[in-house]
Write an enzyme that holds these catalytic residues in place. Sequence first.
Site, PDB file in Angstrom:
ATOM      1  N   GLY A  21      23.137  35.465 -61.579  1.00  0.00           N
ATOM      2  CA  GLY A  21      22.062  36.000 -60.740  1.00  0.00           C
ATOM      3  C   GLY A  21      20.755  35.989 -61.516  1.00  0.00           C
ATOM      4  O   GLY A  21      20.611  35.279 -62.520  1.00  0.00           O
ATOM      5  N   PHE A 127       3.606  50.544 -53.720  1.00  0.00           N
ATOM      6  CA  PHE A 127       5.021  50.760 -53.401  1.00  0.00           C
ATOM      7  C   PHE A 127       5.366  52.205 -53.713  1.00  0.00           C
ATOM      8  O   PHE A 127       4.832  52.787 -54.657  1.00  0.00           O
ATOM      9  CB  PHE A 127       5.899  49.812 -54.234  1.00  0.00           C
ATOM     10  CG  PHE A 127       7.134  49.374 -53.498  1.00  0.00           C
ATOM     11  CD1 PHE A 127       7.116  48.228 -52.725  1.00  0.00           C
ATOM     12  CD2 PHE A 127       8.302  50.127 -53.560  1.00  0.00           C
ATOM     13  CE1 PHE A 127       8.250  47.828 -52.024  1.00  0.00           C
ATOM     14  CE2 PHE A 127       9.441  49.732 -52.862  1.00  0.00           C
ATOM     15  CZ  PHE A 127       9.412  48.582 -52.103  1.00  0.00           C
ATOM     16  N   GLN A 247      22.366  55.112 -55.675  1.00  0.00           N
ATOM     17  CA  GLN A 247      21.232  55.320 -54.765  1.00  0.00           C
ATOM     18  C   GLN A 247      21.598  54.938 -53.333  1.00  0.00           C
ATOM     19  O   GLN A 247      22.196  53.891 -53.094  1.00  0.00           O
ATOM     20  CB  GLN A 247      20.045  54.469 -55.222  1.00  0.00           C
ATOM     21  CG  GLN A 247      18.790  54.723 -54.386  1.00  0.00           C
ATOM     22  CD  GLN A 247      17.563  54.034 -54.969  1.00  0.00           C
ATOM     23  OE1 GLN A 247      17.460  52.808 -54.975  1.00  0.00           O
ATOM     24  NE2 GLN A 247      16.632  54.815 -55.480  1.00  0.00           N
ATOM     25  N   HIS A 249      19.857  54.357 -49.575  1.00  0.00           N
ATOM     26  CA  HIS A 249      18.600  54.185 -48.855  1.00  0.00           C
ATOM     27  C   HIS A 249      18.765  54.862 -47.501  1.00  0.00           C
ATOM     28  O   HIS A 249      19.792  54.689 -46.857  1.00  0.00           O
ATOM     29  CB  HIS A 249      18.305  52.691 -48.691  1.00  0.00           C
ATOM     30  CG  HIS A 249      16.892  52.423 -48.306  1.00  0.00           C
ATOM     31  ND1 HIS A 249      16.451  52.616 -47.032  1.00  0.00           N
ATOM     32  CD2 HIS A 249      15.830  52.013 -49.027  1.00  0.00           C
ATOM     33  CE1 HIS A 249      15.151  52.328 -46.990  1.00  0.00           C
ATOM     34  NE2 HIS A 249      14.767  51.959 -48.190  1.00  0.00           N
ATOM     35  N   GLU A 262      10.981  51.368 -45.769  1.00  0.00           N
ATOM     36  CA  GLU A 262      10.290  52.655 -45.610  1.00  0.00           C
ATOM     37  C   GLU A 262       9.090  52.532 -44.672  1.00  0.00           C
ATOM     38  O   GLU A 262       8.694  53.518 -44.060  1.00  0.00           O
ATOM     39  CB  GLU A 262       9.719  53.164 -46.942  1.00  0.00           C
ATOM     40  CG  GLU A 262      10.373  52.670 -48.172  1.00  0.00           C
ATOM     41  CD  GLU A 262      11.449  53.628 -48.666  1.00  0.00           C
ATOM     42  OE1 GLU A 262      12.043  53.309 -49.672  1.00  0.00           O
ATOM     43  OE2 GLU A 262      11.670  54.663 -48.039  1.00  0.00           O
ATOM     44  N   ARG A 293      13.121  59.639 -50.219  1.00  0.00           N
ATOM     45  CA  ARG A 293      14.328  58.942 -49.786  1.00  0.00           C
ATOM     46  C   ARG A 293      15.580  59.811 -49.737  1.00  0.00           C
ATOM     47  O   ARG A 293      16.304  59.823 -48.752  1.00  0.00           O
ATOM     48  CB  ARG A 293      14.646  57.817 -50.773  1.00  0.00           C
ATOM     49  CG  ARG A 293      14.065  56.500 -50.421  1.00  0.00           C
ATOM     50  CD  ARG A 293      14.557  55.447 -51.393  1.00  0.00           C
ATOM     51  NE  ARG A 293      13.784  54.232 -51.200  1.00  0.00           N
ATOM     52  CZ  ARG A 293      13.950  53.113 -51.881  1.00  0.00           C
ATOM     53  NH1 ARG A 293      14.872  53.040 -52.822  1.00  0.00           N
ATOM     54  NH2 ARG A 293      13.207  52.059 -51.645  1.00  0.00           N
ATOM     55  N   HIS A 363      22.695  51.455 -51.778  1.00  0.00           N
ATOM     56  CA  HIS A 363      21.684  50.453 -52.110  1.00  0.00           C
ATOM     57  C   HIS A 363      21.743  49.965 -53.544  1.00  0.00           C
ATOM     58  O   HIS A 363      21.547  48.784 -53.813  1.00  0.00           O
ATOM     59  CB  HIS A 363      20.306  51.049 -51.824  1.00  0.00           C
ATOM     60  CG  HIS A 363      19.192  50.064 -51.885  1.00  0.00           C
ATOM     61  ND1 HIS A 363      19.265  48.826 -51.279  1.00  0.00           N
ATOM     62  CD2 HIS A 363      17.975  50.124 -52.469  1.00  0.00           C
ATOM     63  CE1 HIS A 363      18.132  48.171 -51.506  1.00  0.00           C
ATOM     64  NE2 HIS A 363      17.342  48.927 -52.232  1.00  0.00           N
ATOM     65  N   LEU A 410      13.903  44.461 -60.305  1.00  0.00           N
ATOM     66  CA  LEU A 410      13.550  43.073 -60.626  1.00  0.00           C
ATOM     67  C   LEU A 410      12.846  43.019 -61.977  1.00  0.00           C
ATOM     68  O   LEU A 410      13.089  42.126 -62.785  1.00  0.00           O
ATOM     69  CB  LEU A 410      12.678  42.472 -59.518  1.00  0.00           C
ATOM     70  CG  LEU A 410      13.386  42.267 -58.167  1.00  0.00           C
ATOM     71  CD1 LEU A 410      12.414  41.715 -57.125  1.00  0.00           C
ATOM     72  CD2 LEU A 410      14.582  41.334 -58.303  1.00  0.00           C
TER      73      LEU A 410
HETATM   74  C1  LIG Z   1      18.371  44.365 -49.774  1.00  0.00           C
HETATM   75  C2  LIG Z   1      17.930  44.605 -51.168  1.00  0.00           C
HETATM   76  C3  LIG Z   1      16.592  44.559 -51.485  1.00  0.00           C
HETATM   77  C4  LIG Z   1      16.166  44.776 -52.790  1.00  0.00           C
HETATM   78  N1  LIG Z   1      14.848  44.721 -53.050  1.00  0.00           N
HETATM   79  C5  LIG Z   1      14.426  44.937 -54.321  1.00  0.00           C
HETATM   80  C6  LIG Z   1      13.034  44.869 -54.619  1.00  0.00           C
HETATM   81  O1  LIG Z   1      12.190  44.602 -53.752  1.00  0.00           O
HETATM   82  N2  LIG Z   1      12.640  45.088 -55.899  1.00  0.00           N
HETATM   83  C7  LIG Z   1      13.530  45.365 -56.892  1.00  0.00           C
HETATM   84  O2  LIG Z   1      13.102  45.542 -58.016  1.00  0.00           O
HETATM   85  N3  LIG Z   1      14.861  45.404 -56.636  1.00  0.00           N
HETATM   86  C8  LIG Z   1      15.333  45.204 -55.373  1.00  0.00           C
HETATM   87  N4  LIG Z   1      16.679  45.277 -55.118  1.00  0.00           N
HETATM   88  C9  LIG Z   1      17.630  45.380 -56.230  1.00  0.00           C
HETATM   89  C10 LIG Z   1      17.825  44.030 -56.933  1.00  0.00           C
HETATM   90  O3  LIG Z   1      17.754  42.997 -56.004  1.00  0.00           O
HETATM   91  C11 LIG Z   1      19.162  43.903 -57.653  1.00  0.00           C
HETATM   92  O4  LIG Z   1      19.348  45.008 -58.441  1.00  0.00           O
HETATM   93  C12 LIG Z   1      19.210  42.677 -58.553  1.00  0.00           C
HETATM   94  O5  LIG Z   1      18.914  41.524 -57.823  1.00  0.00           O
HETATM   95  C13 LIG Z   1      20.518  42.486 -59.271  1.00  0.00           C
HETATM   96  O6  LIG Z   1      20.442  41.291 -60.035  1.00  0.00           O
HETATM   97  P1  LIG Z   1      21.575  40.838 -61.055  1.00  0.00           P
HETATM   98  O7  LIG Z   1      21.154  39.546 -61.640  1.00  0.00           O
HETATM   99  O8  LIG Z   1      21.899  41.941 -61.954  1.00  0.00           O
HETATM  100  O9  LIG Z   1      22.841  40.641 -60.123  1.00  0.00           O
HETATM  101  P2  LIG Z   1      23.140  39.628 -58.915  1.00  0.00           P
HETATM  102  O10 LIG Z   1      21.947  38.935 -58.427  1.00  0.00           O
HETATM  103  O11 LIG Z   1      23.975  40.402 -57.963  1.00  0.00           O
HETATM  104  O12 LIG Z   1      24.023  38.536 -59.603  1.00  0.00           O
HETATM  105  C14 LIG Z   1      25.337  38.792 -60.019  1.00  0.00           C
HETATM  106  C15 LIG Z   1      25.993  37.476 -60.342  1.00  0.00           C
HETATM  107  O13 LIG Z   1      27.273  37.718 -60.906  1.00  0.00           O
HETATM  108  C16 LIG Z   1      28.240  36.943 -60.246  1.00  0.00           C
HETATM  109  N5  LIG Z   1      29.523  37.624 -60.438  1.00  0.00           N
HETATM  110  C17 LIG Z   1      29.865  38.880 -60.065  1.00  0.00           C
HETATM  111  N6  LIG Z   1      31.126  39.132 -60.450  1.00  0.00           N
HETATM  112  C18 LIG Z   1      31.581  38.044 -61.082  1.00  0.00           C
HETATM  113  C19 LIG Z   1      32.812  37.682 -61.694  1.00  0.00           C
HETATM  114  N7  LIG Z   1      33.850  38.510 -61.747  1.00  0.00           N
HETATM  115  N8  LIG Z   1      32.921  36.451 -62.219  1.00  0.00           N
HETATM  116  C20 LIG Z   1      31.893  35.574 -62.181  1.00  0.00           C
HETATM  117  N9  LIG Z   1      30.708  35.857 -61.619  1.00  0.00           N
HETATM  118  C21 LIG Z   1      30.562  37.078 -61.074  1.00  0.00           C
HETATM  119  C22 LIG Z   1      27.721  36.826 -58.849  1.00  0.00           C
HETATM  120  O14 LIG Z   1      28.318  35.767 -58.172  1.00  0.00           O
HETATM  121  C23 LIG Z   1      26.242  36.597 -59.129  1.00  0.00           C
HETATM  122  O15 LIG Z   1      26.008  35.263 -59.475  1.00  0.00           O
HETATM  123  C24 LIG Z   1      17.115  45.062 -53.800  1.00  0.00           C
HETATM  124  C25 LIG Z   1      18.459  45.129 -53.484  1.00  0.00           C
HETATM  125  C26 LIG Z   1      18.869  44.930 -52.181  1.00  0.00           C
HETATM  126  C27 LIG Z   1      20.318  45.062 -51.863  1.00  0.00           C
END
Ligand SMILES: Cc1cc2nc3c(=O)[nH]c(=O)nc-3n(C[C@H](O)[C@H](O)[C@H](O)COP(=O)(O)OP(=O)(O)OC[C@H]3O[C@@H](n4cnc5c(N)ncnc54)[C@H](O)[C@@H]3O)c2cc1C
Lengths: 598, 248
Positions: A21, A127, A247, A249, A262, A293, A363, A410
């Site tokens: 991710g 925000f 958290q 929402h 919001e 919230r 959330h 992010l």
């Molecule tokens: C609807 C929504 C809106 C949001 N808006 C905002 C925002 O505006 N601003 C903000 O700051 N944050 C926001 N957030 C929070 C933020 O998007 C997330 O916290 C963040 O994207 C998580 O990123 P990450 O790289 O940690 O995980 P992810 O993007 O979830 O990536 C995880 C990765 O791990 C992989 N994975 C998981 N388990 C395994 C496994 N066992 N083996 C191999 N691969 C695995 C998945 O396939 C994926 O590729 C939002 C969240 C949501 C739900």
Amino acid sequence: MSGIFSISSTIKCDVLIIGAGGAGLRCAAEILEKRPGTDIVAVTKVANPQKSHTQTAQGGMAAVDPKDPVDKPVYHMFDTWKGSDCSADQNVIKKIVESGWEQTVWMENHGMHLSRDENGRVSKRTFGGHTLGFGETSAFRCVFEADRTGKGIMDNVWGEALKGGTSFINQAIATELLFTGDRCTGAVIFREKEGEFVVVLAKATVLATGGDGQIFKVTTNCRQNTGDGLAIILQSGLPVMDPEAVQFHPTGIVGPGILASETLRSVGGILRNKGLEPFMERYAPKMKELAPRDLVARAIETEVREGRGILNPDHNIEHVWIDLRHLSDYIHEVQIPEVSSFFKKFINLDPKKDLCPVRPSNHYQMGGIPTNEFGEIQKNSESLISGLFAVGECASASFHGFNRLGTNSLLELVTMGKVTGEKVVNCLDAEQPGRPKNAGEKTFSLFSGFMKQRGRDNLGQIREEMRILMTEKVGVFRTEEGISQALETLKELKERADKAALSSNSLIMNQDLIQRWELNNLLVVSMVTAQGALNRRESRGGHFREDFPERKDQFNHHTLAYMTEFGDVKLGERPIDMSIYEEKGEHYEKFGMIERKY
Amino acid sequence: MDGGMVMETNYKLTLKIERYDPDTKESWVQDYQLEAGRILRFTDLFRKINNELDPTLAWNSSCEHAQCGTCAVMVNGRPLLACELLVENAVVQFGTTVFEIAPITVAPVVRDLIVDLEQAYERVNQAKPYIIKPVENFNKGNEYQISPRDLERYVDATRCINCFCCATACLSSQKTFLGPNAVLASIVRLMDPREEAKKERLKILYSEKGIYRCHTSKACSFVCPKEIDVAHFIALAKEGRFESEEGD
Ligand SMILES: Cc1cc2nc3c(=O)[nH]c(=O)nc-3n(C[C@H](O)[C@H](O)[C@H](O)COP(=O)(O)OP(=O)(O)OC[C@H]3O[C@@H](n4cnc5c(N)ncnc54)[C@H](O)[C@@H]3O)c2cc1C
Ligand code: SF4
Ligand code: SF4
């Protein structure tokens, strides 16, 4: 039975990234920039990294622009500290906030399509929770790519990782970490499409598996967010931190759980119950719909609990209404077109004419795998595991404490991704590890255990029961009694799951098998979440105990939870870093144990 | 109106789903009869089949709100995102309660509705979805200045989520053509003032597998769930109109 499985190949690389991710691939990009040609293998559960959850983040990313005449990093640090309900680590807050703008520029310079102002500069907007002058007025601190900031980041870091030659293993799950003594040497990966187990040996392994929202019935999280990283860590005898810090929402769209921002309430949307009463007047006579919230989420849950909710027959979820019918066409068309279109698209309602169903939606997970400010994983509060890192939502450094501010996640992904990448580079001169003899044993015994069951229970049903249980007993409201019941029921569900047969024992793209494995992780993560919530007899940020509604000084610490045997949770503590306060610099008094009042 | 009243309509549906078992190499069409509420989406229907009728049916999804493009399938011959298709809209749009559901055709099927997107993505990777070589930034340590009007010209093309609906609909796309979404990824960077390697990009675009394979049928624009006018961008590329034009 485990004799039928074998490791089909061993891949050797410099760095293994589990989870492709935003966080995992920002880390990859940093490593490739510092040391071009590094041999990186990145694994993801989804069909392509671009399908990861980061893709869905909309709002934006917080970053203080040094050219801004009024904003200052110390204001952002204060907002984050206050928002966390005084439970984030101040060394981490300082580090992340101070590198915010540099990271924004990095993203832009590498091709992110950030929205622009009239001068062609990166645009900023306000925000919730982000202020100037320690809470005085709103800050313009959020950079964004229209309503798809997460996608902008995801595309960008995926592109950079691809360009640098990363090898991707898509549609695959990491099931087991490998160790030689106190050094992590890689992982076992199950490739779903091929039905094969492979061992990946690496000088450094980075966990970036994202959140665990699927433990709840209604969630904004994607289908793959099943807390795998936390379960793997616990299985390895290592702790997770603050699992009870979750958290919610207030307004998720029933039933997909999609986020209804919001903005709906700030432009004048009114929450109503079954009798159409505008109930927020009873809970927050002054602020009404604009209360914070967590307060709004609790008000909605109370209405539902006291029988004033409405049952949606299609999704079988009780909810309240958000009423937008009285708002002008201008507001509908210019100020909230996006969210309006969500109602139209996903539940076929016209917010100009219809009441729209909403319910608090899980959330974000503030807790996670405990790391220090460099993403290194701690064995306990004193020592580290070498060669093992965690970053992103699965990790907890902790930047968010018990409550995360919007746009701060992010920011955390990209800054911690970078910082961790720099640390990983230091491991690359180490020797290539050999394959531990027992590699795969844990996985094989787990999978063969699934396959030999003959019970007639329905695994999908067990998963649903667990998610409803967590929403009801360990959700927005928590009590001693409810959590204790949840702990008992989780054990029963686990016993049922352990006897249930799979619909097929094929190894190739067997969704039932993968979901069976995920169910184990969900149950494990639910267990430590519930136990952490039971133990914390106070309320703090997203953790609300009805029987202990105040924050208490005796709980001014992080929770560490260990569980190697299901149900046998051992708890420990980690102190909260208060270095900004202790250094007694300018404004230090803002960083004491202050009240979280808005 | 009493707020407690909710319209309760159920539809009796038949889903005829194309199945494939990689263990036996067998393919068949399986009928599922199910009753579903009006606002369930097709991904909800698949889950319902798994939980109530047949846990072996394999399908793919991730975000389930049209942001990731994992759940593309063919419904009565049309490629679309299953997470966006509501039961009551489908009944109106297709004028039936019988739905033939098949995997998209851009890559080999792994099982049932799941195709090997990795192979489909190979073509996007060939189009290099990143800045190959950045132009010099004269304002080091700062962002490049890009006027909102310049960005406006190509921002729509950056919204692509690689769901491959367009590539499925495009008759030219299968073997000989990189496909509409892959060329779109390259066109974005040809229009992006930060890309230096325009020549290399043009080479990709005008190669054997490039845009001359496109017959301007506009099927891509027609099916795109993000409503991107893909054919418009391909037309710009055919004319070489990548840069901002005066009076444009
Ligand atoms: C609807 C929504 C809106 C949001 N808006 C905002 C925002 O505006 N601003 C903000 O700051 N944050 C926001 N957030 C929070 C933020 O998007 C997330 O916290 C963040 O994207 C998580 O990123 P990450 O790289 O940690 O995980 P992810 O993007 O979830 O990536 C995880 C990765 O791990 C992989 N994975 C998981 N388990 C395994 C496994 N066992 N083996 C191999 N691969 C695995 C998945 O396939 C994926 O590729 C939002 C969240 C949501 C739900
Ligand atoms: S316009 Fe071109 S790219 Fe689009 S569908 Fe037709 S042939 Fe394919
Ligand atoms: S252009 Fe549209 S249809 Fe084609 S892949 Fe992108 S989002 Fe999907």
